[in-house]
Design an enzyme around this catalytic site. Structure first.
Site, mmCIF file in Angstrom:
data_model
loop_
_atom_site.group_PDB
_atom_site.id
_atom_site.type_symbol
_atom_site.label_atom_id
_atom_site.label_comp_id
_atom_site.label_asym_id
_atom_site.label_seq_id
_atom_site.Cartn_x
_atom_site.Cartn_y
_atom_site.Cartn_z
ATOM 1 N N SER A 24 125.271 -6.153 -29.084
ATOM 2 C CA SER A 24 124.623 -6.279 -29.346
ATOM 3 C C SER A 24 124.348 -4.732 -30.104
ATOM 4 C CB SER A 24 123.557 -6.690 -29.694
ATOM 5 O OG SER A 24 122.483 -6.966 -30.255
ATOM 6 N N TYR A 48 116.376 -10.242 -24.870
ATOM 7 C CA TYR A 48 117.442 -10.006 -25.960
ATOM 8 C C TYR A 48 117.795 -8.340 -25.440
ATOM 9 C CZ TYR A 48 120.284 -10.272 -29.845
ATOM 10 O OH TYR A 48 122.101 -10.720 -29.619
HETATM 11 P P1 NAD Z 1 124.564 -18.832 -33.118
HETATM 12 O O1 NAD Z 1 123.561 -19.576 -32.369
HETATM 13 O O2 NAD Z 1 126.121 -19.260 -34.633
HETATM 14 O O3 NAD Z 1 126.077 -18.858 -31.965
HETATM 15 C C1 NAD Z 1 125.470 -19.018 -30.408
HETATM 16 C C2 NAD Z 1 127.335 -19.960 -29.996
HETATM 17 O O4 NAD Z 1 125.959 -20.154 -28.447
HETATM 18 C C3 NAD Z 1 126.587 -21.552 -30.137
HETATM 19 O O5 NAD Z 1 128.062 -21.801 -30.030
HETATM 20 C C4 NAD Z 1 125.719 -21.867 -29.235
HETATM 21 O O6 NAD Z 1 126.196 -23.946 -29.058
HETATM 22 C C5 NAD Z 1 125.920 -21.766 -28.122
HETATM 23 N N1 NAD Z 1 124.781 -22.043 -26.668
HETATM 24 C C6 NAD Z 1 123.858 -21.916 -27.233
HETATM 25 N N2 NAD Z 1 122.601 -21.647 -25.842
HETATM 26 C C7 NAD Z 1 123.906 -22.452 -25.119
HETATM 27 C C8 NAD Z 1 124.603 -22.503 -23.926
HETATM 28 N N3 NAD Z 1 123.496 -22.258 -22.702
HETATM 29 N N4 NAD Z 1 125.131 -22.880 -23.130
HETATM 30 C C9 NAD Z 1 126.657 -22.734 -23.847
HETATM 31 N N5 NAD Z 1 126.365 -22.184 -24.851
HETATM 32 C C10 NAD Z 1 125.479 -22.089 -25.513
HETATM 33 O O7 NAD Z 1 125.220 -17.548 -33.140
HETATM 34 P P2 NAD Z 1 125.644 -16.394 -33.307
HETATM 35 O O8 NAD Z 1 124.904 -14.802 -34.250
HETATM 36 O O9 NAD Z 1 127.187 -16.538 -33.503
HETATM 37 O O10 NAD Z 1 126.160 -15.471 -31.504
HETATM 38 C C11 NAD Z 1 127.270 -15.064 -30.802
HETATM 39 C C12 NAD Z 1 126.032 -14.132 -29.761
HETATM 40 O O11 NAD Z 1 126.209 -12.804 -30.315
HETATM 41 C C13 NAD Z 1 125.293 -14.369 -29.005
HETATM 42 O O12 NAD Z 1 125.559 -13.340 -27.699
HETATM 43 C C14 NAD Z 1 124.150 -13.186 -30.115
HETATM 44 O O13 NAD Z 1 123.521 -12.582 -29.020
HETATM 45 C C15 NAD Z 1 125.748 -12.065 -30.252
HETATM 46 N N6 NAD Z 1 125.096 -11.129 -31.571
HETATM 47 C C16 NAD Z 1 124.603 -11.968 -32.890
HETATM 48 C C17 NAD Z 1 123.977 -10.852 -33.878
HETATM 49 C C18 NAD Z 1 123.406 -11.380 -35.493
HETATM 50 O O14 NAD Z 1 123.410 -10.790 -35.903
HETATM 51 N N7 NAD Z 1 124.063 -12.828 -35.230
HETATM 52 C C19 NAD Z 1 124.194 -9.649 -33.816
HETATM 53 C C20 NAD Z 1 124.436 -9.180 -32.805
HETATM 54 C C21 NAD Z 1 124.667 -10.083 -30.932
#
Ligand code: NAD
Length: 264
Positions: A146, A159
């Site tokens: 991130s 985080y």
């Molecule tokens: P999201 O909530 O849409 O997806 C998260 C995914 O992780 C889902 O499929 C969920 O079921 C799974 N998950 C959560 N806990 C879990 C567990 N204990 N075991 C197995 N699976 C699990 O979130 P997202 O925004 O798509 O995030 C995905 C990644 O991207 C994360 O690591 C997040 O930190 C990172 N990220 C997101 C953003 C953003 O703005 N959305 C920005 C930077 C980084």
């Protein structure tokens, strides 16, 4: 050419039932890779996701429900993927959760969960995937960190610590594989409108008494100079590039795609 770039390869993407992970899974399937999905969700919806990917791209898919906070379930998932497809060629460590609170109010169990899911799970999948990648002298490990792997924000201690840790793990993995055909890199997204961020938009709308649209604008205006969200599809394209032969000398980078967030 682009359509078959990853034909015959298998990509395992943690947390791919939603958001960024699902976007990356679809991009890899478009390039011909077989896909192992993981994450939580309604079994029927997950079946539909699998069927969609299969029918659109003619690749094989599998799903494992391992909880990324549990080492034993991660081991089962990695064994399952190897049995089903022979090996994992591309590992995307994407599963992640967020919790927002000041440090003195941060629930201890939330700290533990964020560190386990966002950081420690990547150590486990990486240690379990590397032997087979090294023996075949080809592999790609992509850690979805991130902008919070590069800079901090108040109220996101666990985080930010986990994501900085993931960038560190990326560098060490890249160094330990530097003279092999295995590469490891991190992608550092800014705001992407996924369920994880929608929760923060909802909280802001309630707190500031504004509409959902206004809360999104405020969120972007605070950190992301472009004023636009990054999309899962754009992140999928970057992950596909990092998986290509052209990227074989990209090693240990933390590559931000963030609408200018970290340039400030
Ligand atoms: P999201 O909530 O849409 O997806 C998260 C995914 O992780 C889902 O499929 C969920 O079921 C799974 N998950 C959560 N806990 C879990 C567990 N204990 N075991 C197995 N699976 C699990 O979130 P997202 O925004 O798509 O995030 C995905 C990644 O991207 C994360 O690591 C997040 O930190 C990172 N990220 C997101 C953003 C953003 O703005 N959305 C920005 C930077 C980084």
């Amino acid at each position: 050419m682009q359509g078959s770039m990853l034909k015959g390869k298998t990509a395992l993407i943690t947390g791919s039932t939603s958001g960024i992970g699902l976007g990356i899974a679809k991009t890899f399937a478009e390039r011909g890779a077989n896909i192992v999905l993981n994450g939580f969700g309604d079994p029927k919806e997950i079946e539909t996701i699998q069927a969609d990917i299969k029918s659109k791209h003619g690749v094989e898919t599998a799903y494992h429900s391992a909880d990324m906070s549990k080492a034993s379930e991660i081991e089962q998932m990695m064994q399952f993927a190897a049995q089903r497809f022979g090996a994992v060629d591309i590992l995307v460590n994407n599963a992640g959760i967020q919790h927002v609170a000041n440090i003195e109010d941060f629930p201890v169990e939330k700290w533990d969960a964020v560190i386990a899911i966002n950081l420690t799970s990547a150590f486990h999948t990486t240690r379990l995937a590397l032997p087979a990648m090294k023996s075949r002298n080809w592999g790609r490990i992509i850690n979805i960190a991130s902008v919070h792997g590069l800079v901090g924000s108040a109220q996101k201690s666990a985080y930010v610590a986990a994501k900085h840790g993931l960038v560190g793990l990326t560098k060490v993995t890249a160094l330990e594989t530097a003279q092999t055909g295995v590469t490891c890199n991190a992608i550092c997204p800014g705001w992407v409108l996924t369920p994880l961020v929608q929760k923060q938009v909802d909280a802001r709308a309630t707190q500031n008494g504004v509409s959902n649209e206004e809360a999104k604008k405020q969120l972007l205006a605070e950190k992301q100079p472009s004023g636009e969200f990054v999309t899962p599809e754009q992140l999928g394209e970057l992950a596909a590039f990092l998986s290509s032969d052209a990227a074989s000398q990209v090693r240990g980078v933390a590559w931000n795609m963030d609408g200018g967030w970290v340039a400030q």
